[in-house]
Design an enzyme around this catalytic site. Structure first.
Site, PDB file in Angstrom:
ATOM      1  N   CYS A 249      39.016  49.515  35.662  1.00  0.00           N
ATOM      2  CA  CYS A 249      38.261  49.556  36.911  1.00  0.00           C
ATOM      3  C   CYS A 249      39.098  50.257  37.971  1.00  0.00           C
ATOM      4  O   CYS A 249      40.272  50.548  37.777  1.00  0.00           O
ATOM      5  CB  CYS A 249      37.896  48.145  37.344  1.00  0.00           C
ATOM      6  SG  CYS A 249      36.686  48.068  38.685  1.00  0.00           S
ATOM      7  N   HIS A 250      38.488  50.524  39.121  1.00  0.00           N
ATOM      8  CA  HIS A 250      39.173  51.231  40.210  1.00  0.00           C
ATOM      9  C   HIS A 250      39.662  50.285  41.307  1.00  0.00           C
ATOM     10  O   HIS A 250      40.471  50.665  42.136  1.00  0.00           O
ATOM     11  CB  HIS A 250      38.228  52.249  40.873  1.00  0.00           C
ATOM     12  CG  HIS A 250      37.369  52.997  39.916  1.00  0.00           C
ATOM     13  ND1 HIS A 250      37.805  54.102  39.225  1.00  0.00           N
ATOM     14  CD2 HIS A 250      36.090  52.804  39.525  1.00  0.00           C
ATOM     15  CE1 HIS A 250      36.831  54.552  38.447  1.00  0.00           C
ATOM     16  NE2 HIS A 250      35.795  53.780  38.616  1.00  0.00           N
TER      17      HIS A 250
ATOM     18  N   ASN B 235      30.238  50.541  33.575  1.00  0.00           N
ATOM     19  CA  ASN B 235      29.746  49.213  33.929  1.00  0.00           C
ATOM     20  C   ASN B 235      28.440  48.910  33.193  1.00  0.00           C
ATOM     21  O   ASN B 235      27.714  49.831  32.838  1.00  0.00           O
ATOM     22  CB  ASN B 235      29.506  49.124  35.441  1.00  0.00           C
ATOM     23  CG  ASN B 235      30.798  48.978  36.222  1.00  0.00           C
ATOM     24  OD1 ASN B 235      31.737  48.343  35.769  1.00  0.00           O
ATOM     25  ND2 ASN B 235      30.848  49.586  37.400  1.00  0.00           N
TER      26      ASN B 235
ATOM     27  N   HIS C 145      35.458  42.827  38.735  1.00  0.00           N
ATOM     28  CA  HIS C 145      34.670  42.773  39.968  1.00  0.00           C
ATOM     29  C   HIS C 145      34.700  41.397  40.628  1.00  0.00           C
ATOM     30  O   HIS C 145      34.143  41.219  41.707  1.00  0.00           O
ATOM     31  CB  HIS C 145      33.208  43.201  39.741  1.00  0.00           C
ATOM     32  CG  HIS C 145      33.050  44.677  39.620  1.00  0.00           C
ATOM     33  ND1 HIS C 145      31.809  45.289  39.626  1.00  0.00           N
ATOM     34  CD2 HIS C 145      33.942  45.677  39.492  1.00  0.00           C
ATOM     35  CE1 HIS C 145      31.953  46.595  39.502  1.00  0.00           C
ATOM     36  NE2 HIS C 145      33.254  46.847  39.418  1.00  0.00           N
TER      37      HIS C 145
END
Length: 432
Positions: free
Chosen positions: A169-170, A148, A199
């Site tokens: 991303c997770h 990030n 996000h």
């Protein structure tokens, strides 16, 4: 036999998760795994752990740590990036505490806001060095970025280099499941569709057997009593119509509504902590104690494949069996038609031997695209600042950050930028 280079390999637990997945994947089990980190002690610990893990899982891979990044990258087929530029003391702490002096509170400060801005500036330079090495040493490799601020860093790599890259991303993989389970609903046989930016992507559809689950989700969310960890996301869903992929703690600092000095009661109302960073140093020590005891010094260490995308991407490329991911890619050709083409967006992508192919989403609901654009403005200006080395573009990025601009006047924002630049001088020289 594939060569997998892992840059930032001092993060032992994440190394285990991602590379343990690879060792468990038949198409990758005999890979040469090249580990690199600038912290040589942590690097050796990760190497020790991974050698034990590989032996316990069949021993087909070869594991080697490289102090020289270029040697690690040479001939790689895949490069996984998980670096962090700047230690907690003093760099990350100052990302929080300098803005607090001006009355600007943050939660994670790693994606947007003043902390995300300066983390992005610090990291772009280093990642562009990686990319230039890759163009020379492994020009056909795929770059899998986990660091990030995702949209800023992946966008910079894709815009400024010829490297084939995707940001991972997770949160997308677990978004629908965590939403439903938090409301006491089953996640079994659920289908969903997500698009937006990292996000701040949106759960556009969520269905089971053709039934739209959103009405029941919204009914249960309205009835759920706090405090709990999803209060910001429920409010965004209630106000804008859709659930956002990333956590409430992240999401609170991407919009101007929740962290406000004039309304301090909002922090309690929405269960938003803004001082957690003070304990991160102790958490880091605990992390390494756990890593040493549970992983590095554990000769019986084993692994179960996780939901991280990296191994599935490499497997699809090696076997040519398609796999769908949510990837961060440039919005070239208007994948999301009402977001800027130069933005880095998070959309469904198909992976096979041809690489990562993004799918066209179309238009987001207008209110969601509008929220995304407030984040994109800051992201694009941060990249512009890093490439041009112009201080004025750092000011622009900070001024257009939604949370910062909602709290501080122009003069204070500029003064804060100057103070943070001074604090980062050894990592960010030559801004004019």
């Amino acid at each position: 036999m594939a060569k997998i280079a892992f840059i930032g390999a001092g993060s032992t637990i994440f190394v285990k998760n991602v590379l343990g997945d690879c060792i468990l994947t038949p198409a990758l089990a005999d890979a040469h795994i090249a580990l690199h980190d600038i912290d040589l002690e942590r690097l050796k610990e990760s190497e020790k752990m991974l050698i034990n893990l590989n032996q316990n899982l069949g021993g087909k891979a070869t594991i080697k740590a490289y102090a020289d990044r270029r040697e690690a990258l040479k001939g790689a087929d895949y490069v996984i990036n998980a670096i962090s530029v700047g230690a907690f003391e003093p760099v990350i702490r100052s990302d929080h505490e300098m803005p607090r002096k001006y009355g600007l509170k943050q939660t994670y400060a790693d994606t947007l806001g003043m902390g995300g801005l300066f983390r992005g500036l610090r990291t772009i330079d280093v990642m562009l060095e990686f990319a230039r090495d890759m163009e020379e040493l492994c020009p056909d490799a795929w770059f899998l970025n986990y660091t990030n601020p995702m949209a800023i860093l992946t966008g910079a790599i894709l815009r400024e280099t010829g490297v084939k890259a995707v940001g991972l991303c997770h949160s997308v993989q677990v978004c629908a499941k965590e939403l439903l389970e938090g409301l006491g609903m089953s996640a079994e046989d659920v289908r969903w569709r997500i698009a937006g930016i990292n996000h701040q992507a949106w759960l556009l559809d969520i269905k089971r057997g053709g039934e739209d689950l959103y009405p029941e989700i919204k009914r249960r969310a309205a009835a759920r009593k706090g405090p709990h960890d999803d209060m910001v996301r429920y409010e965004i869903m209630n106000t804008f119509g859709y659930y956002v992929t990333e956590s409430s703690m992240h999401g609170a600092e991407y919009v101007p509504y929740f962290i406000k000095n004039a309304y301090p009661e909002l922090l309690e109302q929405y269960n938003i902590p803004t001082e957690n960073y003070k304990g991160w140093g102790d958490s880091n020590k605990l992390y390494w104690e756990q890593a040493m005891n549970g992983l590095v010094n554990n000769t019986s260490v084993t692994h179960t494949r996780t939901h991280e995308y990296a191994s599935y991407i490499m497997e699809a490329m090696e076997t040519n069996i398609p796999y769908k991911i949510a990837g961060n890619v440039l919005n070239t050709g208007g994948l999301i038609s009402n977001l800027p083409e130069e933005a880095c967006v998070e959309v469904s992508c198909i992976v096979d031997s041809e690489g990562v192919t993004p799918t066209r989403f179309g238009a987001l609901p207008p209110q969601l695209a509008a929220l995304n654009r407030t984040n994109i403005n800051m992201q694009l200006l941060t990249i512009e600042a890093a490439i041009t080395r112009k201080r004025e573009h750092i000011y622009h990025a900070a001024l257009l950050d939604p949370h910062t601009g909602a709290e501080l006047p122009i003069d204070n924002i500029k003064a804060l930028v100057d103070e943070m630049l001074d604090a980062n001088q050894y990592l960010l020289p030559n801004y004019r």
